[in-house]
Each structure stands twice: as structure tokens, then as C-alpha cells.
Design a protein around this motif. Structure first.
Motif, PDB file in Angstrom:
ATOM      1  N   MET A   2       0.818  -1.192   0.000  1.00  0.00           N
ATOM      2  CA  MET A   2       0.000   0.000   0.000  1.00  0.00           C
ATOM      3  C   MET A   2       0.866   1.261   0.000  1.00  0.00           C
ATOM      4  O   MET A   2       0.538   2.236  -0.638  1.00  0.00           O
ATOM      5  CB  MET A   2      -0.927  -0.051   1.219  1.00  0.00           C
ATOM      6  N   ARG A   3       1.958   1.220   0.738  1.00  0.00           N
ATOM      7  CA  ARG A   3       2.836   2.377   0.848  1.00  0.00           C
ATOM      8  C   ARG A   3       3.452   2.723  -0.508  1.00  0.00           C
ATOM      9  O   ARG A   3       3.583   3.899  -0.838  1.00  0.00           O
ATOM     10  CB  ARG A   3       3.949   2.061   1.857  1.00  0.00           C
ATOM     11  N   THR A   4       3.820   1.701  -1.271  1.00  0.00           N
ATOM     12  CA  THR A   4       4.422   1.963  -2.583  1.00  0.00           C
ATOM     13  C   THR A   4       3.387   2.486  -3.568  1.00  0.00           C
ATOM     14  O   THR A   4       3.738   3.232  -4.480  1.00  0.00           O
ATOM     15  CB  THR A   4       5.086   0.692  -3.140  1.00  0.00           C
ATOM     16  N   GLN A   5       2.125   2.093  -3.400  1.00  0.00           N
ATOM     17  CA  GLN A   5       1.070   2.599  -4.279  1.00  0.00           C
ATOM     18  C   GLN A   5       0.883   4.102  -4.089  1.00  0.00           C
ATOM     19  O   GLN A   5       0.588   4.820  -5.042  1.00  0.00           O
ATOM     20  CB  GLN A   5      -0.261   1.887  -4.005  1.00  0.00           C
ATOM     21  N   LEU A   6       1.018   4.576  -2.864  1.00  0.00           N
ATOM     22  CA  LEU A   6       0.822   5.995  -2.582  1.00  0.00           C
ATOM     23  C   LEU A   6       1.958   6.857  -3.106  1.00  0.00           C
ATOM     24  O   LEU A   6       1.837   8.072  -3.142  1.00  0.00           O
ATOM     25  CB  LEU A   6       0.649   6.225  -1.079  1.00  0.00           C
ATOM     26  N   LYS A   7       3.059   6.247  -3.496  1.00  0.00           N
ATOM     27  CA  LYS A   7       4.179   7.016  -4.016  1.00  0.00           C
ATOM     28  C   LYS A   7       4.136   7.157  -5.530  1.00  0.00           C
ATOM     29  O   LYS A   7       4.942   7.888  -6.103  1.00  0.00           O
ATOM     30  CB  LYS A   7       5.497   6.373  -3.591  1.00  0.00           C
ATOM     31  N   LYS A   8       3.208   6.480  -6.194  1.00  0.00           N
ATOM     32  CA  LYS A   8       3.095   6.579  -7.645  1.00  0.00           C
ATOM     33  C   LYS A   8       2.445   7.913  -8.027  1.00  0.00           C
ATOM     34  O   LYS A   8       1.451   8.320  -7.438  1.00  0.00           O
ATOM     35  CB  LYS A   8       2.288   5.417  -8.199  1.00  0.00           C
ATOM     36  N   PRO A   9       3.001   8.590  -9.038  1.00  0.00           N
ATOM     37  CA  PRO A   9       2.484   9.910  -9.413  1.00  0.00           C
ATOM     38  C   PRO A   9       1.016   9.895  -9.860  1.00  0.00           C
ATOM     39  O   PRO A   9       0.281  10.834  -9.566  1.00  0.00           O
ATOM     40  CB  PRO A   9       3.398  10.348 -10.548  1.00  0.00           C
ATOM     41  N   LEU A  10       0.580   8.851 -10.552  1.00  0.00           N
ATOM     42  CA  LEU A  10      -0.818   8.821 -10.991  1.00  0.00           C
ATOM     43  C   LEU A  10      -1.775   8.676  -9.808  1.00  0.00           C
ATOM     44  O   LEU A  10      -2.856   9.264  -9.808  1.00  0.00           O
ATOM     45  CB  LEU A  10      -1.041   7.691 -11.995  1.00  0.00           C
ATOM     46  N   VAL A  11      -1.374   7.923  -8.813  1.00  0.00           N
ATOM     47  CA  VAL A  11      -2.204   7.788  -7.612  1.00  0.00           C
ATOM     48  C   VAL A  11      -2.233   9.115  -6.857  1.00  0.00           C
ATOM     49  O   VAL A  11      -3.295   9.552  -6.387  1.00  0.00           O
ATOM     50  CB  VAL A  11      -1.673   6.644  -6.716  1.00  0.00           C
ATOM     51  N   ILE A  12      -1.089   9.764  -6.769  1.00  0.00           N
ATOM     52  CA  ILE A  12      -1.019  11.087  -6.127  1.00  0.00           C
ATOM     53  C   ILE A  12      -1.896  12.085  -6.875  1.00  0.00           C
ATOM     54  O   ILE A  12      -2.624  12.871  -6.264  1.00  0.00           O
ATOM     55  CB  ILE A  12       0.442  11.592  -6.069  1.00  0.00           C
ATOM     56  N   PHE A  13      -1.854  12.058  -8.207  1.00  0.00           N
ATOM     57  CA  PHE A  13      -2.679  12.954  -9.015  1.00  0.00           C
ATOM     58  C   PHE A  13      -4.157  12.698  -8.753  1.00  0.00           C
ATOM     59  O   PHE A  13      -4.933  13.638  -8.549  1.00  0.00           O
ATOM     60  CB  PHE A  13      -2.361  12.764 -10.503  1.00  0.00           C
ATOM     61  N   ALA A  14      -4.569  11.443  -8.754  1.00  0.00           N
ATOM     62  CA  ALA A  14      -5.982  11.112  -8.547  1.00  0.00           C
ATOM     63  C   ALA A  14      -6.447  11.515  -7.150  1.00  0.00           C
ATOM     64  O   ALA A  14      -7.538  12.100  -6.999  1.00  0.00           O
ATOM     65  CB  ALA A  14      -6.198   9.627  -8.773  1.00  0.00           C
TER      66      ALA A  14
ATOM     67  N   PHE B 149      -7.064  20.298 -12.293  1.00  0.00           N
ATOM     68  CA  PHE B 149      -6.093  19.424 -12.950  1.00  0.00           C
ATOM     69  C   PHE B 149      -4.656  19.933 -12.886  1.00  0.00           C
ATOM     70  O   PHE B 149      -3.725  19.145 -12.798  1.00  0.00           O
ATOM     71  CB  PHE B 149      -6.480  19.199 -14.418  1.00  0.00           C
ATOM     72  N   GLY B 150      -4.464  21.243 -12.925  1.00  0.00           N
ATOM     73  CA  GLY B 150      -3.118  21.808 -12.929  1.00  0.00           C
ATOM     74  C   GLY B 150      -2.386  21.649 -11.609  1.00  0.00           C
ATOM     75  O   GLY B 150      -1.243  21.184 -11.568  1.00  0.00           O
ATOM     76  N   ILE B 151      -3.041  22.008 -10.530  1.00  0.00           N
ATOM     77  CA  ILE B 151      -2.409  21.901  -9.213  1.00  0.00           C
ATOM     78  C   ILE B 151      -2.133  20.444  -8.847  1.00  0.00           C
ATOM     79  O   ILE B 151      -1.013  20.127  -8.423  1.00  0.00           O
ATOM     80  CB  ILE B 151      -3.250  22.636  -8.142  1.00  0.00           C
ATOM     81  N   PRO B 152      -3.092  19.520  -9.019  1.00  0.00           N
ATOM     82  CA  PRO B 152      -2.757  18.109  -8.761  1.00  0.00           C
ATOM     83  C   PRO B 152      -1.663  17.582  -9.698  1.00  0.00           C
ATOM     84  O   PRO B 152      -0.847  16.749  -9.292  1.00  0.00           O
ATOM     85  CB  PRO B 152      -4.068  17.367  -9.003  1.00  0.00           C
ATOM     86  N   GLY B 153      -1.618  18.090 -10.923  1.00  0.00           N
ATOM     87  CA  GLY B 153      -0.553  17.688 -11.844  1.00  0.00           C
ATOM     88  C   GLY B 153       0.816  18.128 -11.357  1.00  0.00           C
ATOM     89  O   GLY B 153       1.789  17.379 -11.444  1.00  0.00           O
ATOM     90  N   ILE B 154       0.893  19.336 -10.828  1.00  0.00           N
ATOM     91  CA  ILE B 154       2.164  19.837 -10.289  1.00  0.00           C
ATOM     92  C   ILE B 154       2.575  19.032  -9.054  1.00  0.00           C
ATOM     93  O   ILE B 154       3.752  18.703  -8.885  1.00  0.00           O
ATOM     94  CB  ILE B 154       2.049  21.346  -9.966  1.00  0.00           C
TER      95      ILE B 154
END
Length: 100
Positions: free
Chosen positions: A1-13, A86-91
Motif C-alpha cells: 500500500m505504501r508503494t502505491q501511494l508514491k506513484k504519481p498517478l495515484v497522487i494525481f488522482a 487538474f493543474g495543481i494536482p498535476g504539479i
């Protein structure tokens, strides 16, 4: 679970969801828009700040909508909504990508 939270797409979502929830559930009038009032045969456009919650039917009474034909975001309001949603979560996601 911890590694999933470090993925950029998960962070973006997740960050998109956390930013979008208050914007769509609370009546925060942040975005430029126009309201068209219909009175008899006359239509009147009024520039007003709008909330994204109005578009899903949250944050206003039916009494407030008497005489309102339609309301919409103008170009500035649409651009601001896209940047915020979309912009702020993308950054934020890009920052996590660079950190990896």
C-alpha cells in the motif's frame, strides 16, 4: 500500500479528488460566470462569481433560481477551474515523480 501511494498517478488522482470535493460540495463562489435572467420577453445577462456546486444542484435554494434561465462559466472561469482541478494536482504529482 505504501508503494502505491508514491506513484504519481495515484497522487494525481487523490489530490484531484481532495481538491474537487469541497469545490463541488460547498458553495464557494470562486469562478467567473454569467447568469441569464428571463423576465417576460427580456433576457438580462449578469456577470457573477459561481460555484462548481451549482452545476450539480448543491448550494442554492429553488427560490434563488426564480427567473434564472441558465448560468454558465465564462472563459476565465473555465480556465481557473481547469487549473485548480487538474493543474495543481498535476504539479503535485510531478513533484512526487521528480522526488523518485
Amino acid at each position: 500500500m505504501r508503494t502505491q501511494l508514491k506513484k504519481p498517478l495515484v497522487i494525481f488522482a487523490l489530490s484531484s479528488l481532495l481538491i474537487a470535493l469541497p469545490l463541488f460540495l460547498l458553495p464557494l463562489n470562486l469562478f467567473n460566470g454569467e447568469i441569464i435572467y428571463q423576465r417576460a420577453l427580456v433576457e438580462q445577462k449578469v456577470a457573477a462569481p459561481l460555484s462548481l456546486s451549482y452545476f450539480i444542484g448543491v448550494g442554492y435554494d429553488q427560490k434563488d433560481m426564480v427567473g434564472v434561465k441558465e448560468f454558465y462559466l465564462v472563459k476565465d472561469g473555465i480556465i481557473l477551474a481547469i487549473i485548480v482541478l487538474f493543474g495543481i494536482p498535476g504539479i503535485i504529482a510531478y513533484r512526487f515523480h521528480l522526488k523518485r
